[in-house]
Design a protein around this motif. Structure first.
Motif, PDB file in Angstrom:
ATOM      1  N   SER A  10     -48.069 -16.780   8.333  1.00 29.38           N
ATOM      2  CA  SER A  10     -47.805 -17.622   9.503  1.00 29.38           C
ATOM      3  C   SER A  10     -48.551 -18.934   9.297  1.00 29.38           C
ATOM      4  O   SER A  10     -49.085 -19.187   8.220  1.00 29.38           O
ATOM      5  CB  SER A  10     -48.269 -16.920  10.782  1.00 29.38           C
ATOM      6  N   LYS A 114     -47.449 -10.170  15.598  1.00 28.35           N
ATOM      7  CA  LYS A 114     -46.095 -10.727  15.537  1.00 28.35           C
ATOM      8  C   LYS A 114     -45.544 -10.690  14.118  1.00 28.35           C
ATOM      9  O   LYS A 114     -44.380 -10.357  13.905  1.00 28.35           O
ATOM     10  CB  LYS A 114     -46.076 -12.173  16.044  1.00 28.35           C
ATOM     11  N   ASN A 118     -42.354  -8.421  13.324  1.00 24.95           N
ATOM     12  CA  ASN A 118     -41.166  -9.069  12.787  1.00 24.95           C
ATOM     13  C   ASN A 118     -40.717  -8.366  11.506  1.00 24.95           C
ATOM     14  O   ASN A 118     -39.526  -8.134  11.296  1.00 24.95           O
ATOM     15  CB  ASN A 118     -41.436 -10.557  12.530  1.00 24.95           C
ATOM     16  N   TYR A 119     -41.661  -8.000  10.677  1.00 23.71           N
ATOM     17  CA  TYR A 119     -41.356  -7.252   9.456  1.00 23.71           C
ATOM     18  C   TYR A 119     -40.794  -5.867   9.804  1.00 23.71           C
ATOM     19  O   TYR A 119     -39.792  -5.425   9.228  1.00 23.71           O
ATOM     20  CB  TYR A 119     -42.618  -7.118   8.598  1.00 23.71           C
ATOM     21  N   GLY A 122     -37.340  -6.524  11.561  1.00 27.39           N
ATOM     22  CA  GLY A 122     -36.390  -7.324  10.786  1.00 27.39           C
ATOM     23  C   GLY A 122     -36.147  -6.866   9.373  1.00 27.39           C
ATOM     24  O   GLY A 122     -35.106  -7.173   8.791  1.00 27.39           O
ATOM     25  N   GLU A 175     -36.734  -3.010  19.647  1.00 31.02           N
ATOM     26  CA  GLU A 175     -36.291  -4.120  18.807  1.00 31.02           C
ATOM     27  C   GLU A 175     -35.602  -5.218  19.616  1.00 31.02           C
ATOM     28  O   GLU A 175     -35.852  -6.400  19.397  1.00 31.02           O
ATOM     29  CB  GLU A 175     -35.380  -3.628  17.680  1.00 31.02           C
ATOM     30  N   PHE A 178     -38.187  -7.296  21.479  1.00 29.00           N
ATOM     31  CA  PHE A 178     -38.903  -8.193  20.579  1.00 29.00           C
ATOM     32  C   PHE A 178     -38.032  -9.385  20.187  1.00 29.00           C
ATOM     33  O   PHE A 178     -38.479 -10.527  20.243  1.00 29.00           O
ATOM     34  CB  PHE A 178     -39.373  -7.445  19.324  1.00 29.00           C
ATOM     35  N   ARG A 179     -36.811  -9.105  19.812  1.00 26.39           N
ATOM     36  CA  ARG A 179     -35.905 -10.189  19.399  1.00 26.39           C
ATOM     37  C   ARG A 179     -35.681 -11.184  20.541  1.00 26.39           C
ATOM     38  O   ARG A 179     -35.682 -12.392  20.321  1.00 26.39           O
ATOM     39  CB  ARG A 179     -34.575  -9.617  18.904  1.00 26.39           C
ATOM     40  N   GLU A 182     -38.699 -13.381  20.994  1.00 24.31           N
ATOM     41  CA  GLU A 182     -38.888 -14.309  19.879  1.00 24.31           C
ATOM     42  C   GLU A 182     -37.710 -15.249  19.680  1.00 24.31           C
ATOM     43  O   GLU A 182     -37.701 -16.064  18.756  1.00 24.31           O
ATOM     44  CB  GLU A 182     -39.135 -13.520  18.577  1.00 24.31           C
ATOM     45  N   ILE A 184     -34.686 -14.380  18.740  1.00 21.73           N
ATOM     46  CA  ILE A 184     -33.911 -13.934  17.571  1.00 21.73           C
ATOM     47  C   ILE A 184     -32.660 -13.233  18.079  1.00 21.73           C
ATOM     48  O   ILE A 184     -32.727 -12.379  18.949  1.00 21.73           O
ATOM     49  CB  ILE A 184     -34.729 -12.960  16.705  1.00 21.73           C
TER      50      ILE A 184
END
Length: 185
Positions: A10, A114, A118-119, A122, A175, A178-179, A182, A184
Motif C-alpha cells: 500500500s 485492508k 483484498n487479497y 480478490g 465479500e 467488503f467490495r 471499497e 469494487i
C-alpha cells in the motif's frame, strides 16, 4: 533490513512472509506485555518454540502469515494472518497484532487488514472473513467496525486474564460487503 518478498503493498506499508531469519526480531514481541494483553496470549514461549513455530507455518496451506513493514523506515511493526482457510466453504479467520504502542492509532493496522482482506476476497475467492476480539479492546473493535466487520455474537467470559474473565466478540465481513465498502464491483 533487506526488503524480502513484498507480497502486498500500500502507500505506507508492505506485507511480507515471516521467515526463519525473523526469529530474533519476532521473539521479543511475544514477551511484550501490551501485545500479550490485547491478543489474550497466556502462554510463555521460549526462543526454540518460536523458531519451531516459524518453521511450521512456512509449510501450512491453510494459513497466510505476513509481517507488516513500514515502507519509509523499512521497519517491521506487526503481523497479520489469514488462518484456518477453508477453500471449500470459502471462509477464513483473520488476526493482527502491532508490536509497539508507538505505532497504535496511526491507521497501520487498518491499512494492513485492508491489504490482506483484498487479497483474501480478490485472489483467494473467499466469501467470509471472521475475527475474534476481546471486549476490553475498544480501539480494535472500532477499527474493525470501520472496516465493515459486523458483530455476530459474544462468547461470554471465555478468557481468564489478569485475574478477570473477559468476553470474546465474534465479528465478520462478507465479500460483497467488503467490495461495496471499497468501491469494487
Amino acid at each position: 533490513m533487506q526488503q524480502l518478498n513484498r507480497a502486498l503493498e500500500s502507500d505506507r506499508l508492505y506485507l511480507r512472509p515471516l521467515v526463519s531469519e525473523d526469529s530474533d526480531m519476532y521473539y521479543p514481541n511475544m514477551l511484550n506485555e501490551e501485545v500479550r494483553r490485547l491478543t489474550g496470549t497466556q502462554r510463555v514461549f521460549s526462543k526454540q518454540m518460536i523458531d519451531n513455530y516459524i518453521e511450521e507455518i512456512q509449510n501450512e496451506t491453510d494459513r497466510i502469515h505476513l509481517l507488516i513493514v513500514l515502507k519509509e523506515e523499512d521497519r517491521i511493526i506487526g503481523e497479520v494472518a489469514l488462518q484456518d482457510i477453508d477453500y471449500v466453504n470459502r471462509n477464513s479467520n483473520i488476526r493482527i497484532a502491532l508490536f509497539n504502542q508507538a505505532d497504535f492509532s496511526k491507521g497501520f493496522g487498518t491499512e494492513a487488514l485492508k491489504l490482506l482482506m483484498n487479497y483474501g476476497f480478490g485472489v483467494l475467492n473467499l466469501h467470509r472473513i471472521e475475527l475474534n476480539v476481546y471486549s476490553y479492546n475498544a480501539r480494535a473493535i472500532k477499527a474493525y467496525e470501520k472496516l465493515g466487520f459486523i458483530q455476530e455474537g459474544i462468547q461470554r467470559e471465555v478468557l481468564f486474564y489478569n485475574h478477570e474473565y473477559h468476553d470474546s466478540i465474534t465479528m465478520s465481513i462478507l465479500e460483497n460487503e467488503f467490495r461495496k465498502s471499497e468501491g469494487i464491483k
